[in-house]
Design a protein around this motif. Structure first.
Motif, PDB file in Angstrom:
ATOM      1  N   GLY A   1       0.673  -1.102   0.070  1.00  0.00           N
ATOM      2  CA  GLY A   1      -0.001   0.215  -0.047  1.00  0.00           C
ATOM      3  C   GLY A   1       0.890   1.381   0.164  1.00  0.00           C
ATOM      4  N   MET A   2       2.267   1.224  -0.210  1.00  0.00           N
ATOM      5  CA  MET A   2       2.987   2.293   0.022  1.00  0.00           C
ATOM      6  C   MET A   2       2.849   3.305  -1.423  1.00  0.00           C
ATOM      7  SD  MET A   2       6.798   0.840   1.025  1.00  0.00           S
ATOM      8  CE  MET A   2       6.853   0.159   2.820  1.00  0.00           C
ATOM      9  N   SER A   3       2.415   2.713  -2.391  1.00  0.00           N
ATOM     10  CA  SER A   3       1.911   3.603  -3.582  1.00  0.00           C
ATOM     11  C   SER A   3       0.596   4.207  -3.449  1.00  0.00           C
ATOM     12  CB  SER A   3       1.829   2.429  -4.929  1.00  0.00           C
ATOM     13  OG  SER A   3       1.107   1.530  -4.488  1.00  0.00           O
ATOM     14  N   ARG A   4      -0.129   3.743  -2.684  1.00  0.00           N
ATOM     15  CA  ARG A   4      -1.405   4.340  -2.486  1.00  0.00           C
ATOM     16  C   ARG A   4      -1.398   5.661  -1.630  1.00  0.00           C
ATOM     17  NH1 ARG A   4      -6.927   3.127  -2.952  1.00  0.00           N
ATOM     18  NH2 ARG A   4      -8.223   4.705  -2.079  1.00  0.00           N
ATOM     19  N   LYS A   5      -0.258   5.401  -0.724  1.00  0.00           N
ATOM     20  CA  LYS A   5       0.082   6.731   0.075  1.00  0.00           C
ATOM     21  C   LYS A   5       0.572   7.814  -0.391  1.00  0.00           C
ATOM     22  CE  LYS A   5       0.506   3.797   4.282  1.00  0.00           C
ATOM     23  NZ  LYS A   5       1.748   3.366   5.459  1.00  0.00           N
ATOM     24  N   LEU A   6       1.455   7.321  -1.712  1.00  0.00           N
ATOM     25  CA  LEU A   6       1.826   8.549  -2.323  1.00  0.00           C
ATOM     26  C   LEU A   6       0.820   9.453  -3.011  1.00  0.00           C
ATOM     27  CD1 LEU A   6       4.843   6.754  -4.405  1.00  0.00           C
ATOM     28  CD2 LEU A   6       5.200   8.823  -2.931  1.00  0.00           C
ATOM     29  N   TYR A   7      -0.288   8.418  -3.803  1.00  0.00           N
ATOM     30  CA  TYR A   7      -1.516   9.107  -4.348  1.00  0.00           C
ATOM     31  C   TYR A   7      -2.284   9.881  -3.042  1.00  0.00           C
ATOM     32  CZ  TYR A   7      -6.107   9.334  -6.190  1.00  0.00           C
ATOM     33  OH  TYR A   7      -7.407   9.851  -6.505  1.00  0.00           O
ATOM     34  N   ASP A   8      -2.618   9.490  -1.848  1.00  0.00           N
ATOM     35  CA  ASP A   8      -3.163   9.871  -1.007  1.00  0.00           C
ATOM     36  C   ASP A   8      -2.662  11.299  -0.496  1.00  0.00           C
ATOM     37  OD1 ASP A   8      -4.770   7.842  -0.865  1.00  0.00           O
ATOM     38  OD2 ASP A   8      -4.024   6.969   0.812  1.00  0.00           O
ATOM     39  N   ALA A   9      -1.342  11.439  -0.593  1.00  0.00           N
ATOM     40  CA  ALA A   9      -0.560  12.656  -0.128  1.00  0.00           C
ATOM     41  C   ALA A   9      -0.851  13.841  -1.277  1.00  0.00           C
ATOM     42  CB  ALA A   9       0.984  12.280  -0.034  1.00  0.00           C
TER      43      ALA A   9
END
Length: 434
Positions: A79-87
């Motif tokens: 889920g690290m890639s989603r955290k980039l999107y969320d930021a």
């Protein structure tokens, strides 16, 4: 039959095999091997097959491919890639087209982990398309931005395309990685600019998302800090001379895996699946490279590269004109051929031409890889478009191709800027080694 005739016949057979969906590596193996048999001998063909397979398989530079792919796979499943999107979404999601711009930024961030355009398009498609649909984004814009944003994976380092180019042309992987940083950021900025322009002209295509508080913004940025830190560590480590590309890959992958296990986001089963996918992808790349070292001698024996070089030189186009012609050929081929196949088939022909003209091979590599990116969203092949179609099956394929068109134009603009100002690509590698 003359050597040139055998060469042309072999290339024609190769295109037929590729059209029949024979795997790229196997098609090149067959043509290269039997072409050398026809032009030299079976003994020479067998000798090359044995020696080149061993030489490539034992090449330490190629370790960078499976390790960076593993890092990207683990970042995706944890889920690290989603955290980039969320930021990115928390910061700019409340403006018109903000979700689409956040998707582009997320694609750029994930590209700096995976080095794969297909992986970037697939991952961000799963993350972002549902959100954009929920807030009423036009399907053409949302799917187009994911397909185009995914192409950043082959330009922003680590890039599998740069590794292949480096191996085939005997250039520095580290210099190529650094050369891709500023052009990658330039292309990302051009994509965001296009989203802004589209939504300024037609606001209904990209409505503003909900506002987020300062606390929500800080929380989202905090969640993305580990992965941002890893990106800065790996690329900054190469630039600062602390790591070789292989060492940077190992450090980045090790930290991502450690974070995944410590936080409980990565299970042993997920780690096994991510590792297996990295091995399969790396084996595919290795087969293509070995096949390339069979087909390149075949092309040399047929004298096709020399003939083409003389023909282009006779046109008298000059350096810029010759470069534009070669890139135009890549652009046309990208509509029908897979990127790695294009590199393998064309570099033995075009690379001696551009180096004879005094073109910097690192700069040329950036231009070639960027042009290959355009093939990922060009019909009829456009593999990124088909990847997005698999994630959004209800969106007609034609609509996705229409959606990527404005971003394809921006890629042309990016190529033109890099031709006019080569130092954009050469600044970082030159400062690193000087």
């Amino acid at each position: 039959m003359s050597a040139a005739s055998i060469g042309v016949f072999g290339i024609a057979i190769l295109f037929v095999l590729l059209a029949l969906r024979i795997p790229v590596a196997f098609a090149m193996f067959a043509v290269g091997f039997f072409g050398i048999v026809a032009l030299d001998s079976a003994k020479s063909a067998m000798s090359l097959l044995a020696s080149e397979s061993f030489t490539l398989a034992s090449s330490p530079e190629l370790v960078v491919i499976p390790v960076f792919i593993l890092m990207g796979n683990v970042a995706s499943v944890t889920g690290m890639s989603r955290k980039l999107y969320d930021a990115a979404y928390a910061i700019i999601g409340q403006v018109r087209g903000g979700l689409a711009s956040a998707t582009v930024i997320g694609c750029g961030g994930f590209a700096a982990l995976s080095g794969s355009s297909v992986a970037s398009a697939l991952t961000m498609g799963r993350v972002a398309l549902g959100e954009m649909d929920r807030f009423g984004y036009d399907a053409r814009l949302s799917t187009g931005v994911v397909a185009a944003g995914g192409t950043l994976g082959i330009l922003i380092p680590p890039s599998t395309g740069f590794v292949i180019y480096a191996i085939l042309t005997e250039q520095s992987i580290g210099r190529l990685f650094l050369a891709g940083v500023l052009p990658g950021l330039l292309l990302l900025a051009l994509f965001v600019l296009m989203v802004t322009l589209i939504c300024a002209v037609r606001p209904a295509l990209g409505p503003a998302g909900p506002r987020t508080s300062l606390g929500q913004k800080l929380s989202a940025i905090g969640g993305a800090l580990p992965i941002i830190g890893i990106i800065l560590l790996t690329i900054g480590g190469i630039y600062g001379g602390f790591f070789s590309p292989v060492e940077a890959a190992a450090v980045g992958a090790g930290i991502v895996i450690l974070i995944g296990f410590v936080t409980g986001a990565l299970s042993l089963r997920q780690f096994w699946e991510a590792s297996r996918d990295a091995i399969v992808t790396s084996a595919t790349v290795m087969l293509i490279l070995i096949a390339a070292h069979l087909i390149n001698p075949f092309l040399a024996l047929s004298h096709i590269p020399t003939t083409v070089g003389h023909a282009i030189d006779a046109l008298g186009l000059g350096v810029t004109g010759t470069l534009v012609l070669i890139l135009a050929i890549y652009l046309v081929l990208g509509c029908f051929l897979e990127g790695f196949a294009m590199l393998v088939l064309t570099l033995p022909i075009f690379f001696p031409i551009v180096t004879a003209l005094g073109v910097d091979p690192i700069w040329f590599g950036v231009l070639v890889v960027l042009t290959l990116e355009m093939g990922l969203i060009s019909p009829p092949v456009g593999i990124n478009v088909f990847i997005v179609k698999s994630v959004a099956p209800k969106v007609p394929l034609g609509d996705i191709f229409i959606g990527v068109l404005p971003f394809w134009v921006m890629m042309v603009v990016c190529v033109a800027i890099l031709i006019a100002f080569p130092q954009i690509a050469l600044f970082l590698p030159n400062t690193m080694f000087n």
